[in-house]
Design an enzyme around this catalytic site. Structure first.
Site, mmCIF file in Angstrom:
data_model
loop_
_atom_site.group_PDB
_atom_site.id
_atom_site.type_symbol
_atom_site.label_atom_id
_atom_site.label_comp_id
_atom_site.label_asym_id
_atom_site.label_seq_id
_atom_site.Cartn_x
_atom_site.Cartn_y
_atom_site.Cartn_z
ATOM 1 N N ASP A 1 0.821 -1.197 0.000
ATOM 2 C CA ASP A 1 0.000 0.000 0.000
ATOM 3 C C ASP A 1 0.862 1.258 0.000
ATOM 4 O O ASP A 1 0.695 2.158 -0.823
ATOM 5 C CB ASP A 1 -0.852 -0.028 1.277
ATOM 6 C CG ASP A 1 -2.235 0.551 1.063
ATOM 7 O OD1 ASP A 1 -2.498 1.071 -0.027
ATOM 8 O OD2 ASP A 1 -3.043 0.474 1.990
ATOM 9 N N GLU B 1 -4.664 7.973 0.092
ATOM 10 C CA GLU B 1 -5.431 7.304 1.142
ATOM 11 C C GLU B 1 -4.604 7.188 2.406
ATOM 12 O O GLU B 1 -5.101 7.279 3.503
ATOM 13 C CB GLU B 1 -5.716 5.853 0.699
ATOM 14 C CG GLU B 1 -6.829 5.696 -0.262
ATOM 15 C CD GLU B 1 -8.097 5.267 0.474
ATOM 16 O OE1 GLU B 1 -8.155 4.143 0.978
ATOM 17 O OE2 GLU B 1 -9.011 6.097 0.542
ATOM 18 N N ASP C 1 -6.002 5.947 -4.501
ATOM 19 C CA ASP C 1 -6.219 4.798 -3.621
ATOM 20 C C ASP C 1 -5.232 3.746 -4.122
ATOM 21 O O ASP C 1 -5.500 3.047 -5.094
ATOM 22 C CB ASP C 1 -7.660 4.292 -3.711
ATOM 23 C CG ASP C 1 -7.925 3.152 -2.734
ATOM 24 O OD1 ASP C 1 -6.958 2.650 -2.127
ATOM 25 O OD2 ASP C 1 -9.083 2.744 -2.585
ATOM 26 N N LEU D 1 -3.993 0.900 -3.214
ATOM 27 C CA LEU D 1 -4.265 -0.532 -3.258
ATOM 28 C C LEU D 1 -5.713 -0.745 -2.838
ATOM 29 O O LEU D 1 -6.031 -0.774 -1.656
ATOM 30 C CB LEU D 1 -3.309 -1.296 -2.332
ATOM 31 C CG LEU D 1 -3.181 -2.799 -2.598
ATOM 32 C CD1 LEU D 1 -1.883 -3.332 -2.003
ATOM 33 C CD2 LEU D 1 -4.345 -3.583 -2.021
ATOM 34 N N ASP D 2 -6.570 -0.818 -3.841
ATOM 35 C CA ASP D 2 -7.978 -1.053 -3.595
ATOM 36 C C ASP D 2 -8.184 -2.561 -3.664
ATOM 37 O O ASP D 2 -7.691 -3.204 -4.580
ATOM 38 C CB ASP D 2 -8.804 -0.337 -4.667
ATOM 39 C CG ASP D 2 -10.298 -0.470 -4.409
ATOM 40 O OD1 ASP D 2 -10.729 -0.109 -3.302
ATOM 41 O OD2 ASP D 2 -11.016 -0.929 -5.302
ATOM 42 N N THR E 1 -7.963 -4.541 -0.507
ATOM 43 C CA THR E 1 -6.943 -4.966 0.464
ATOM 44 C C THR E 1 -7.207 -6.400 0.947
ATOM 45 O O THR E 1 -6.297 -7.209 1.022
ATOM 46 C CB THR E 1 -6.909 -4.005 1.657
ATOM 47 O OG1 THR E 1 -8.240 -3.785 2.112
ATOM 48 C CG2 THR E 1 -6.303 -2.687 1.250
#
Length: 197
Positions: free
Chosen positions: A66, A89, A132, A134-135, A137
């Site tokens: 991330d 994010e 964002d 790493l959408d 997770t």
């Protein structure tokens, strides 16, 4: 006098949306590479996330991916468009620690979306880019990698106008893919051309 110069410098030239989108597509691709690198490392070390007890370890792999993806995306976009508002994010400071000190971010391409017929240019002050990194997770943690995405969205005056969706692990395998769309101009995918609206 000088006053006017200062203001103009601050506002700068209007930002062409297709050039901005191009850099977001390229940045999403960088984010995908970071996520893939963390995943490859996890696989090569036999770190099957599911087999390890303890949330802490999962969290570490996830956080690593991330933050690394966010750092890659945000630093490259800020270098491409000095003064642009880029909102991530994750905590900026934590992400920044993933960067290599003194290492310049890669230069992003501004002409990947040149065939998206959009002449629109808007003042930088009206633009916000949302990241964002790493959408998906939970999917990442559970190894359902086809559902993992790296998202970069462009808003003008608070309205979404364009975006890039990076797929680090495309269903058909191979290199990361990036899908993109620009309101009123069309959508496309890196390596697949643009579909006109």
């Amino acid at each position: 006098g000088m006053q006017v110069l200062g203001t103009t410098a601050l506002i700068g030239n209007p930002v062409p949306l297709n050039a901005l989108l191009s850099t977001c597509v390229d940045a999403a691709r960088l984010g995908c590479r970071e996520i893939r690198a963390v995943q490859a490392n996890r696989e090569s070390n036999g770190l099957d996330v599911m087999s390890k007890p303890g949330e802490e370890f999962r969290y570490t792999v996830l956080t690593e991916a991330d933050l690394a993806a966010q750092q890659a995306i945000v630093s490259a976009l800020r270098a491409a468009w000095p003064g642009l508002l880029v909102v991530g994010e994750e905590d900026d400071a934590a992400a920044a620690e993933k960067g290599v000190p003194g290492e310049e971010p890669p230069v992003l391409s501004k002409d990947l979306c040149a065939d998206a017929a959009c002449e629109r240019a808007v003042p930088m002050a009206d633009i916000a880019v949302f990241v964002d990194p790493l959408d998906g997770t939970r999917e990442f943690v559970e190894g359902r990698l086809g559902n993992v995405q790296s998202l970069v969205g462009i808003a003008v005056d608070g309205r979404a106008v364009a975006g890039a969706v990076g797929l680090p692990f495309p269903e058909e395998g191979g290199e990361p893919q990036v899908l993109y769309a620009l309101v009123g101009a069309g959508s496309g995918a890196l390596g697949r051309g643009v579909n006109r609206v």
